[in-house]
Design a protein around this motif. Structure first.
Motif, PDB file in Angstrom:
ATOM      1  N   ALA B 196       0.833  -1.206   0.000  1.00 13.45           N
ATOM      2  CA  ALA B 196       0.000   0.000   0.000  1.00 13.45           C
ATOM      3  C   ALA B 196       0.868   1.256   0.000  1.00 13.45           C
ATOM      4  O   ALA B 196       2.059   1.205   0.310  1.00 13.45           O
ATOM      5  CB  ALA B 196      -0.917  -0.002   1.219  1.00 13.45           C
ATOM      6  N   ARG B 197       0.262   2.393  -0.341  1.00 18.72           N
ATOM      7  CA  ARG B 197       1.000   3.662  -0.313  1.00 18.72           C
ATOM      8  C   ARG B 197       1.593   3.861   1.077  1.00 18.72           C
ATOM      9  O   ARG B 197       0.924   3.617   2.087  1.00 18.72           O
ATOM     10  CB  ARG B 197       0.050   4.817  -0.657  1.00 18.72           C
ATOM     11  N   PRO B 198       2.863   4.293   1.151  1.00 17.82           N
ATOM     12  CA  PRO B 198       3.500   4.461   2.470  1.00 17.82           C
ATOM     13  C   PRO B 198       2.708   5.404   3.376  1.00 17.82           C
ATOM     14  O   PRO B 198       1.997   6.295   2.894  1.00 17.82           O
ATOM     15  CB  PRO B 198       4.874   5.041   2.121  1.00 17.82           C
ATOM     16  N   VAL B 199       2.864   5.188   4.667  1.00 10.22           N
ATOM     17  CA  VAL B 199       2.205   6.021   5.670  1.00 10.22           C
ATOM     18  C   VAL B 199       2.521   7.497   5.432  1.00 10.22           C
ATOM     19  O   VAL B 199       1.650   8.364   5.538  1.00 10.22           O
ATOM     20  CB  VAL B 199       2.662   5.593   7.080  1.00 10.22           C
ATOM     21  N   GLN B 200       3.770   7.781   5.076  1.00 10.30           N
ATOM     22  CA  GLN B 200       4.187   9.169   4.831  1.00 10.30           C
ATOM     23  C   GLN B 200       3.936   9.620   3.390  1.00 10.30           C
ATOM     24  O   GLN B 200       4.452  10.654   2.977  1.00 10.30           O
ATOM     25  CB  GLN B 200       5.675   9.335   5.145  1.00 10.30           C
ATOM     26  N   GLY B 201       3.198   8.868   2.617  1.00 14.93           N
ATOM     27  CA  GLY B 201       3.062   9.171   1.190  1.00 14.93           C
ATOM     28  C   GLY B 201       4.280   8.643   0.464  1.00 14.93           C
ATOM     29  O   GLY B 201       4.235   7.614  -0.199  1.00 14.93           O
ATOM     30  N   TYR B 202       5.370   9.344   0.589  1.00 20.53           N
ATOM     31  CA  TYR B 202       6.694   8.816   0.244  1.00 20.53           C
ATOM     32  C   TYR B 202       7.559   8.856   1.507  1.00 20.53           C
ATOM     33  O   TYR B 202       7.445   9.808   2.282  1.00 20.53           O
ATOM     34  CB  TYR B 202       7.400   9.670  -0.821  1.00 20.53           C
ATOM     35  N   PRO B 203       8.447   7.879   1.672  1.00 21.20           N
ATOM     36  CA  PRO B 203       9.474   8.046   2.708  1.00 21.20           C
ATOM     37  C   PRO B 203      10.222   9.353   2.436  1.00 21.20           C
ATOM     38  O   PRO B 203      10.279   9.817   1.299  1.00 21.20           O
ATOM     39  CB  PRO B 203      10.391   6.842   2.480  1.00 21.20           C
ATOM     40  N   VAL B 204      10.775   9.955   3.470  1.00 21.30           N
ATOM     41  CA  VAL B 204      11.548  11.188   3.287  1.00 21.30           C
ATOM     42  C   VAL B 204      12.768  10.886   2.395  1.00 21.30           C
ATOM     43  O   VAL B 204      13.434   9.873   2.572  1.00 21.30           O
ATOM     44  CB  VAL B 204      12.013  11.734   4.658  1.00 21.30           C
ATOM     45  N   ILE B 205      13.026  11.771   1.428  1.00 24.58           N
ATOM     46  CA  ILE B 205      14.148  11.576   0.504  1.00 24.58           C
ATOM     47  C   ILE B 205      15.341  12.405   0.981  1.00 24.58           C
ATOM     48  O   ILE B 205      15.248  13.631   1.108  1.00 24.58           O
ATOM     49  CB  ILE B 205      13.776  12.008  -0.932  1.00 24.58           C
ATOM     50  N   VAL B 206      16.455  11.724   1.220  1.00 29.62           N
ATOM     51  CA  VAL B 206      17.667  12.357   1.722  1.00 29.62           C
ATOM     52  C   VAL B 206      18.764  12.205   0.672  1.00 29.62           C
ATOM     53  O   VAL B 206      18.811  11.200  -0.032  1.00 29.62           O
ATOM     54  CB  VAL B 206      18.119  11.664   3.042  1.00 29.62           C
ATOM     55  N   GLN B 207      19.632  13.195   0.558  1.00 35.55           N
ATOM     56  CA  GLN B 207      20.777  13.085  -0.341  1.00 35.55           C
ATOM     57  C   GLN B 207      22.007  13.732   0.281  1.00 35.55           C
ATOM     58  O   GLN B 207      21.901  14.476   1.254  1.00 35.55           O
ATOM     59  CB  GLN B 207      20.469  13.718  -1.694  1.00 35.55           C
ATOM     60  N   ALA B 208      23.165  13.438  -0.318  1.00 36.60           N
ATOM     61  CA  ALA B 208      24.388  14.007   0.247  1.00 36.60           C
ATOM     62  C   ALA B 208      25.332  14.573  -0.799  1.00 36.60           C
ATOM     63  O   ALA B 208      26.305  15.223  -0.449  1.00 36.60           O
ATOM     64  CB  ALA B 208      25.112  12.957   1.084  1.00 36.60           C
ATOM     65  N   GLY B 209      25.062  14.365  -2.055  1.00 35.53           N
ATOM     66  CA  GLY B 209      25.984  14.842  -3.077  1.00 35.53           C
ATOM     67  C   GLY B 209      26.040  16.364  -3.104  1.00 35.53           C
ATOM     68  O   GLY B 209      25.011  17.035  -3.031  1.00 35.53           O
ATOM     69  N   ALA B 210      27.231  16.929  -3.208  1.00 35.94           N
ATOM     70  CA  ALA B 210      27.370  18.389  -3.245  1.00 35.94           C
ATOM     71  C   ALA B 210      28.058  18.822  -4.536  1.00 35.94           C
ATOM     72  O   ALA B 210      28.420  19.981  -4.700  1.00 35.94           O
ATOM     73  CB  ALA B 210      28.140  18.876  -2.030  1.00 35.94           C
ATOM     74  N   SER B 211      28.238  17.897  -5.476  1.00 34.13           N
ATOM     75  CA  SER B 211      28.737  18.256  -6.800  1.00 34.13           C
ATOM     76  C   SER B 211      27.611  18.969  -7.548  1.00 34.13           C
ATOM     77  O   SER B 211      26.480  19.034  -7.073  1.00 34.13           O
ATOM     78  CB  SER B 211      29.128  16.997  -7.565  1.00 34.13           C
TER      79      SER B 211
END
Lengths: 464, 464
Positions: B196-211
């Protein structure tokens, strides 16, 4: 298929239909299974929503949590019960699979098992960039190599590779790290794995295929087989067949446990059991029944009259799905001259597995008959609805089996291998020149005794 | 890198070196983080054993549990803290990744987040049948499409698709199931997802690239950025740069939270903090220090004199690893004219992140300066050794931050999005004709208020 194994389980008055993705539901199941001293909890899986026809989505439960994710969460709230996750070798990479099972085995202190499947439906292929499902024979070739790579990755570190010597700055003994460098037909995997050797050496390997390549793969690599038979005679023949194949792989009969599925409908009286069965059958919508049957035989029955006979089905050789299940259902329909409706009512609950019906004493009789009759080393218990059907089994049937000396009173070991009486595979480097597959060495090195295989460690809860 | 972020953490007297694959170790960390009211617990990951040279295996911790497996187990023993798993888009399939995060989000009642990485080393490629690591620019193209497919799969079922109507035999509303039918450059995925659709709609999207491509990907799709800066000025420039890119993607500044890493060395006095730092530096074996530095800049330094300067390094454009980290370290060596040994001692702890040293009040000062100075919406706290370094932070620094009104006293929401003040993405079908990415609609539909983004939800424990 939650909440229960019957296709209409979710409609059963007691069932908790809205809990199928909730952790608390599975936590309760796992804790009931552990209270019942079950060896293991087993989760089936697939990588697609079954859409044989539109009503299937509306009338059956098409969603489920990914099994390793769920079992890992359950490992934190249980102490003994084994955790068996289904993962397909057709649509995965060995490095990820080996790593996840190694992680689960460490986090659960040695309770992980892998049910190796090769997937059944083209709908799964479409979710991984493929135009069609891989052919049956090729799937088994890939599975064989996949397992070999996984074992090689689990052997990346010897059991005593980590020394944690703070004074001399030696965390790991470099000489006990092995790089796999696998180059095969299907996979090229260098290794090593970035997880230590699993607590159990390897997680327990489970399989369910009963086709010819399935039996051969099981004889060479499985330690538990889940299987489906309707009659004692068939089950005995399968049992003897598979056990007879082990010696040519250097394995002993007790190295592979055979566990037929059973679908128990338990009543305090025979009448109560019969009424439960009838009420479950009444809950099956015709479309869902036909859909389920179509899926099991990989043949669309939706255009045929539901109160007519099965149409002519293709020959077995042309089936690119679960071959053994196909044959079983075809034989059943012919033997008892069933209509499509009668057939789906017959198999919609147990889905080809053996239905056992009656009072706790009658249920125990039916289990004992197969167990002492050379047809089973244990059973895959698949309650029609959950959690009630599992609670009934644990509270009513388990005590009866314990009275008969057929079931453990307490867990004796810690790991799943210990529950099952399976030896711990030593690291190849510990075999000092002897052949890699040598059951005597394996058993000695594991330090385990199992003089009477197939004893009390014989009942298994499944959530297939 | 357990048990702590310093490369020699495992040699620190208090550290529990033999616990790096034990559930009880991580359970304790998660419960300390939750006691400290942290937003989230973050696990980095990689798909290979780092073998830059043999001593790396002997002297550093080369094994770790797979993050989703571990976080799922931790979800069962925590109630509030967010669970952030690193998963690479370069060596995975979107269907599996979308399914695992959806499962984790359901099992944890809305606490899952995905740190999207593209992988750094060829050693990972060799474990997945590739001869070399995918080029930097192609990895980001693939990542962009991967996230798009994952979001499409999470939207397979509308939020109210499941009705559980037992009487009318309707489990799900067929009209609220959407088949993705994605055909792109990198992936062909039909869907729908069988979760089913996640409780949060989408899981939180995290990133780390700084290029440059990393910043663009973050501006289009990330909700949290983990980043590494040494000086306030650099951090401010990055903060303004990334926040400034959001409007062209139809996003508001508060839709993306920027969290620089900090490496706190906490003493009850300044002297105690300085002594802790010196004792950690003394524990770094030269080989491990050089190995770590080589990995960070994707350039083998093992043949150069350890008390000499950095050799001439390739130009940034030729680096196919973490580009921003490479530049940061090169700049640092030039600015302070450091030898290889001095450089690895400087970065072996924080590995390019900002070291903050001193008493609890001094630590809080350093955090507050960046927070009010437009350089951070929160921090990724990376204690040098675990669990002691985290306990010190929770017991000594958190109360000081609470006194200043910079940190929550209690959790107010349930989900990670609520902790972070991020809105819940509505299902596209709920947007009724308005554009898919429309932050006003998004915020209203989520029903959340976050008038003062970057308030108390500002400290983050990381286990990178």
């Amino acid at each position: 298929m939650t909440p229960g194994h019957h296709v209409a389980a979710w409609r059963y008055p007691d069932s908790e239909a809205s809990e199928v993705l909730k952790f608390r539901f599975y936590k309760r199941l796992a804790q009931i299974a552990e209270r019942g001293k079950f060896d293991l909890l087993f989760l089936a899986d697939g990588y697609a929503v079954s859409e044989a026809f539109p009503e299937a989505v509306a009338q059956t439960v098409a969603v489920r949590p990914e099994p390793i994710t769920l079992l890992s969460a359950l490992s934190a709230v249980t102490e003994h019960v084994g955790l068996v996750a289904t993962v397909s070798t057709t649509y995965n990479e060995p490095f990820h699979v080996a790593r996840k099972f190694a992680s689960l085995d460490h986090l659960s202190d040695g309770r992980a098992a892998w049910n190796v499947v090769t997937s059944n439906h083209s709908a799964e292929a479409y979710n991984f960039g493929r135009d069609e499902h891989l052919l049956h024979s090729l799937r088994y070739e890939r599975a064989r190599e996949f397992i070999q790579v996984a074992k090689g990755l689990w052997d990346s570190w010897e059991d005593d590779a980590f020394v944690y010597d703070k004074d001399n700055a030696i965390f790991a003994d470099r000489g006990k790290l092995h790089t796999l460098n696998h180059q095969g037909e299907w996979f090229s995997v260098r290794g090593p794995l970035n997880v230590a050797r699993p607590v159990q050496g390897y997680p327990v390997i489970v399989q369910a295929g009963a086709s010819e390549p399935g039996k051969e793969l099981a004889a060479s690599s499985a330690e538990v087989i889940f299987t489906a038979w309707q009659t004692l005679e068939e089950a005995r023949r399968f049992y003897a067949d598979v056990k007879g194949r082990l010696s040519k792989h250097g394995r002993a009969p007790e190295d592979l446990l055979i566990m037929p599925g059973v679908f128990p409908i338990i009543g305090r009286t025979e009448e109560e059991a019969a009424e439960k069965k009838a009420s479950l059958e009444r809950l099956i919508p015709a479309e869902a029944g036909v859909s389920l049957l179509s899926n099991l035989i990989s043949f669309d029955l939706s255009t045929y009259p539901v109160d007519g006979p099965l149409p002519d089905l293709p020959e077995l050789a042309q089936v690119n799905g679960g071959k053994s299940r196909f044959q079983l259902i075809k034989d059943l329909a012919e033997r008892d001259n069933l209509t499509i409706r009668q057939l789906y009512q017959r198999i919609a609950g147990a889905r080809g597995h053996r239905e056992i019906l009656g009072t706790p004493v009658q249920i125990a009789d039916q289990l004992e008959e197969w167990f002492v009759g050379g047809a089973a080393d244990g059973f895959n218990v698949m309650p029609p609805y959950l959690p009630g059907g599992l609670e009934d089994f644990v509270e009513l049937v388990v005590p009866e089996l314990q009275r008969r000396g057929l079931f453990r009173a307490e867990y004796e070991g810690k790991t799943l291998r210990e529950h099952l009486g399976l030896s711990r595979p030593p690291h190849p480097a510990a075999l000092s020149g002897s052949p890699r597959i040598n059951t005597d060495t394996v058993r000695t090195a594991g330090g385990l005794e199992h003089p009477e295989r197939g004893n009390e460690a014989s009942l298994h809860y499944t959530n297939r």
